[in-house]
Design a protein around this motif. Sequence first.
Motif, PDB file in Angstrom:
ATOM      1  N   VAL A  98     -53.826 -33.417 101.019  1.00  0.00           N
ATOM      2  CA  VAL A  98     -53.429 -33.077 102.388  1.00  0.00           C
ATOM      3  C   VAL A  98     -52.166 -33.834 102.769  1.00  0.00           C
ATOM      4  CG1 VAL A  98     -55.656 -32.410 103.357  1.00  0.00           C
ATOM      5  CG2 VAL A  98     -55.079 -34.812 103.211  1.00  0.00           C
ATOM      6  N   SER A  99     -51.454 -33.307 103.767  1.00  0.00           N
ATOM      7  CA  SER A  99     -50.257 -33.978 104.266  1.00  0.00           C
ATOM      8  C   SER A  99     -50.288 -33.999 105.781  1.00  0.00           C
ATOM      9  CB  SER A  99     -48.988 -33.272 103.781  1.00  0.00           C
ATOM     10  OG  SER A  99     -48.907 -31.978 104.355  1.00  0.00           O
ATOM     11  N   MET A 100     -49.738 -35.063 106.351  1.00  0.00           N
ATOM     12  CA  MET A 100     -49.568 -35.172 107.802  1.00  0.00           C
ATOM     13  C   MET A 100     -48.125 -34.809 108.097  1.00  0.00           C
ATOM     14  SD  MET A 100     -51.326 -36.069 110.500  1.00  0.00           S
ATOM     15  CE  MET A 100     -50.688 -35.741 112.147  1.00  0.00           C
ATOM     16  N   GLN A 101     -47.908 -33.785 108.926  1.00  0.00           N
ATOM     17  CA  GLN A 101     -46.552 -33.279 109.135  1.00  0.00           C
ATOM     18  C   GLN A 101     -45.902 -33.835 110.398  1.00  0.00           C
ATOM     19  OE1 GLN A 101     -47.249 -29.050 108.922  1.00  0.00           O
ATOM     20  NE2 GLN A 101     -47.539 -29.082 106.707  1.00  0.00           N
ATOM     21  N   THR A 102     -46.477 -33.575 111.573  1.00  0.00           N
ATOM     22  CA  THR A 102     -45.859 -34.040 112.817  1.00  0.00           C
ATOM     23  C   THR A 102     -46.916 -34.362 113.870  1.00  0.00           C
ATOM     24  OG1 THR A 102     -45.667 -31.789 113.714  1.00  0.00           O
ATOM     25  CG2 THR A 102     -43.762 -32.648 112.490  1.00  0.00           C
ATOM     26  N   TYR A 159     -51.572 -45.087 118.874  1.00  0.00           N
ATOM     27  CA  TYR A 159     -52.578 -44.468 118.011  1.00  0.00           C
ATOM     28  C   TYR A 159     -52.013 -44.269 116.606  1.00  0.00           C
ATOM     29  CZ  TYR A 159     -55.725 -43.193 121.863  1.00  0.00           C
ATOM     30  OH  TYR A 159     -56.603 -43.221 122.922  1.00  0.00           O
ATOM     31  N   TYR A 160     -52.946 -44.184 115.647  1.00  0.00           N
ATOM     32  CA  TYR A 160     -52.627 -43.855 114.262  1.00  0.00           C
ATOM     33  C   TYR A 160     -53.434 -42.616 113.887  1.00  0.00           C
ATOM     34  CZ  TYR A 160     -50.899 -48.629 114.402  1.00  0.00           C
ATOM     35  OH  TYR A 160     -50.225 -49.773 114.754  1.00  0.00           O
ATOM     36  N   VAL A 161     -52.816 -41.683 113.179  1.00  0.00           N
ATOM     37  CA  VAL A 161     -53.495 -40.439 112.840  1.00  0.00           C
ATOM     38  C   VAL A 161     -53.225 -40.076 111.382  1.00  0.00           C
ATOM     39  CG1 VAL A 161     -51.542 -39.081 113.724  1.00  0.00           C
ATOM     40  CG2 VAL A 161     -53.776 -37.996 113.491  1.00  0.00           C
ATOM     41  N   ARG A 162     -54.246 -39.496 110.721  1.00  0.00           N
ATOM     42  CA  ARG A 162     -54.120 -38.981 109.355  1.00  0.00           C
ATOM     43  C   ARG A 162     -54.842 -37.646 109.254  1.00  0.00           C
ATOM     44  NH1 ARG A 162     -55.667 -43.337 104.802  1.00  0.00           N
ATOM     45  NH2 ARG A 162     -57.624 -43.535 105.963  1.00  0.00           N
ATOM     46  N   ALA A 163     -54.353 -36.762 108.399  1.00  0.00           N
ATOM     47  CA  ALA A 163     -55.074 -35.543 108.047  1.00  0.00           C
ATOM     48  C   ALA A 163     -56.077 -35.898 106.943  1.00  0.00           C
ATOM     49  CB  ALA A 163     -54.108 -34.472 107.558  1.00  0.00           C
ATOM     50  N   ALA A 204     -66.277 -31.206  96.856  1.00  0.00           N
ATOM     51  CA  ALA A 204     -67.403 -31.776  96.112  1.00  0.00           C
ATOM     52  C   ALA A 204     -67.038 -33.082  95.419  1.00  0.00           C
ATOM     53  CB  ALA A 204     -67.915 -30.768  95.097  1.00  0.00           C
ATOM     54  N   GLU A 205     -65.747 -33.319  95.185  1.00  0.00           N
ATOM     55  CA  GLU A 205     -65.321 -34.530  94.481  1.00  0.00           C
ATOM     56  C   GLU A 205     -65.064 -35.703  95.420  1.00  0.00           C
ATOM     57  OE1 GLU A 205     -65.621 -34.468  91.310  1.00  0.00           O
ATOM     58  OE2 GLU A 205     -66.100 -32.340  91.474  1.00  0.00           O
ATOM     59  N   GLY A 206     -64.986 -35.461  96.722  1.00  0.00           N
ATOM     60  CA  GLY A 206     -64.789 -36.560  97.670  1.00  0.00           C
ATOM     61  C   GLY A 206     -63.785 -36.219  98.762  1.00  0.00           C
ATOM     62  N   ILE A 207     -63.362 -37.259  99.493  1.00  0.00           N
ATOM     63  CA  ILE A 207     -62.464 -37.110 100.640  1.00  0.00           C
ATOM     64  C   ILE A 207     -61.073 -37.620 100.280  1.00  0.00           C
ATOM     65  CG2 ILE A 207     -62.026 -37.796 103.037  1.00  0.00           C
ATOM     66  CD1 ILE A 207     -65.015 -38.209 103.354  1.00  0.00           C
ATOM     67  N   SER A 208     -60.061 -36.886 100.728  1.00  0.00           N
ATOM     68  CA  SER A 208     -58.675 -37.322 100.582  1.00  0.00           C
ATOM     69  C   SER A 208     -58.063 -37.469 101.966  1.00  0.00           C
ATOM     70  CB  SER A 208     -57.861 -36.313  99.777  1.00  0.00           C
ATOM     71  OG  SER A 208     -58.317 -36.252  98.446  1.00  0.00           O
ATOM     72  N   TYR A 209     -57.137 -38.443 102.084  1.00  0.00           N
ATOM     73  CA  TYR A 209     -56.421 -38.667 103.340  1.00  0.00           C
ATOM     74  C   TYR A 209     -54.925 -38.535 103.095  1.00  0.00           C
ATOM     75  CZ  TYR A 209     -60.788 -40.643 105.122  1.00  0.00           C
ATOM     76  OH  TYR A 209     -62.086 -40.822 105.508  1.00  0.00           O
ATOM     77  N   SER A 210     -54.213 -38.165 104.138  1.00  0.00           N
ATOM     78  CA  SER A 210     -52.762 -38.038 104.061  1.00  0.00           C
ATOM     79  C   SER A 210     -52.102 -39.369 104.398  1.00  0.00           C
ATOM     80  CB  SER A 210     -52.284 -36.979 105.074  1.00  0.00           C
ATOM     81  OG  SER A 210     -52.399 -37.499 106.395  1.00  0.00           O
ATOM     82  N   ASN A 211     -50.779 -39.328 104.437  1.00  0.00           N
ATOM     83  CA  ASN A 211     -50.021 -40.456 104.976  1.00  0.00           C
ATOM     84  C   ASN A 211     -50.382 -40.632 106.454  1.00  0.00           C
ATOM     85  OD1 ASN A 211     -48.715 -37.807 105.149  1.00  0.00           O
ATOM     86  ND2 ASN A 211     -47.160 -38.857 106.367  1.00  0.00           N
ATOM     87  N   GLN A 212     -50.111 -41.795 106.980  1.00  0.00           N
ATOM     88  CA  GLN A 212     -50.449 -42.136 108.364  1.00  0.00           C
ATOM     89  C   GLN A 212     -49.230 -41.958 109.266  1.00  0.00           C
ATOM     90  OE1 GLN A 212     -52.713 -45.903 109.541  1.00  0.00           O
ATOM     91  NE2 GLN A 212     -50.605 -46.562 109.771  1.00  0.00           N
ATOM     92  N   MET A 213     -49.450 -41.482 110.491  1.00  0.00           N
ATOM     93  CA  MET A 213     -48.389 -41.427 111.494  1.00  0.00           C
ATOM     94  C   MET A 213     -48.813 -42.221 112.725  1.00  0.00           C
ATOM     95  SD  MET A 213     -46.565 -37.728 111.540  1.00  0.00           S
ATOM     96  CE  MET A 213     -45.482 -37.260 110.191  1.00  0.00           C
ATOM     97  N   LYS A 214     -47.824 -42.818 113.359  1.00  0.00           N
ATOM     98  CA  LYS A 214     -48.053 -43.648 114.539  1.00  0.00           C
ATOM     99  C   LYS A 214     -47.413 -42.981 115.748  1.00  0.00           C
ATOM    100  CE  LYS A 214     -46.754 -48.298 116.194  1.00  0.00           C
ATOM    101  NZ  LYS A 214     -46.041 -49.543 115.801  1.00  0.00           N
ATOM    102  N   PHE A 215     -48.099 -42.996 116.888  1.00  0.00           N
ATOM    103  CA  PHE A 215     -47.513 -42.471 118.118  1.00  0.00           C
ATOM    104  C   PHE A 215     -48.078 -43.226 119.314  1.00  0.00           C
ATOM    105  CE2 PHE A 215     -51.423 -40.106 117.666  1.00  0.00           C
ATOM    106  CZ  PHE A 215     -51.876 -39.865 118.960  1.00  0.00           C
ATOM    107  N   GLN A 216     -47.388 -43.123 120.437  1.00  0.00           N
ATOM    108  CA  GLN A 216     -47.841 -43.797 121.659  1.00  0.00           C
ATOM    109  C   GLN A 216     -47.907 -42.791 122.790  1.00  0.00           C
ATOM    110  OE1 GLN A 216     -45.868 -47.412 122.690  1.00  0.00           O
ATOM    111  NE2 GLN A 216     -47.092 -47.744 124.524  1.00  0.00           N
TER     112      GLN A 216
END
Length: 198
Positions: free
Chosen positions: A61-65, A133-137, A142-154
Amino acid sequence: SWIQVSKTSGSFSKTEVVTVSVNRNDLSEGNHEGKLTLTIGEEKIDIPVRMNIPSKEKPTVSMQTVENVSYNNAVFRGGLVSVGSSKVSKHGFCWSEQEQPTISSNGICNLGDSETAKDFTYNATSLKASTTYYVRAYAENAEGISYSNQMKFQTNGVPQVAEVETGSATDVTSSQALVTGNVVNLGNTSGLSQYGHV
């Protein structure tokens, strides 16, 4: 050792059934080849047995905006780049006041399952004003959970109305007057939509 045969030796008739099965438990990812050898009189016949074990992959997954941030909500945009080696059971965003949020964080949305790569969007509400705040996608299969890069916003501060004061009225006649006023404070929004006298 991974090829299992119901009858491994001895003689059999033309109508006898021999069952061949494969034990995949100890096989690594990739292609595996083996063979069964039958001896008929002086002749040996080799029967190939092949097995492919597909790779086991988590989703990507990717975090876009992060867009349209206000004092209490924000719009997240992300992408399911790949579902991995099996169907995605759930995907979405997770957010928190702490870095590297996970699906155990207070803020989370589940946008359901997916069998294909795609972009996805979520409007997060009930956020705190003037807060970082910090947010990730994320996505899970079945193999597990994946996370994207993190984004910061206020988030913005709570909206405040503009302040105005009435000035003086001069040059008063029977049908008109020159009236003055002053905008003391614009508030904390993007600007005034209108101003004047009533």
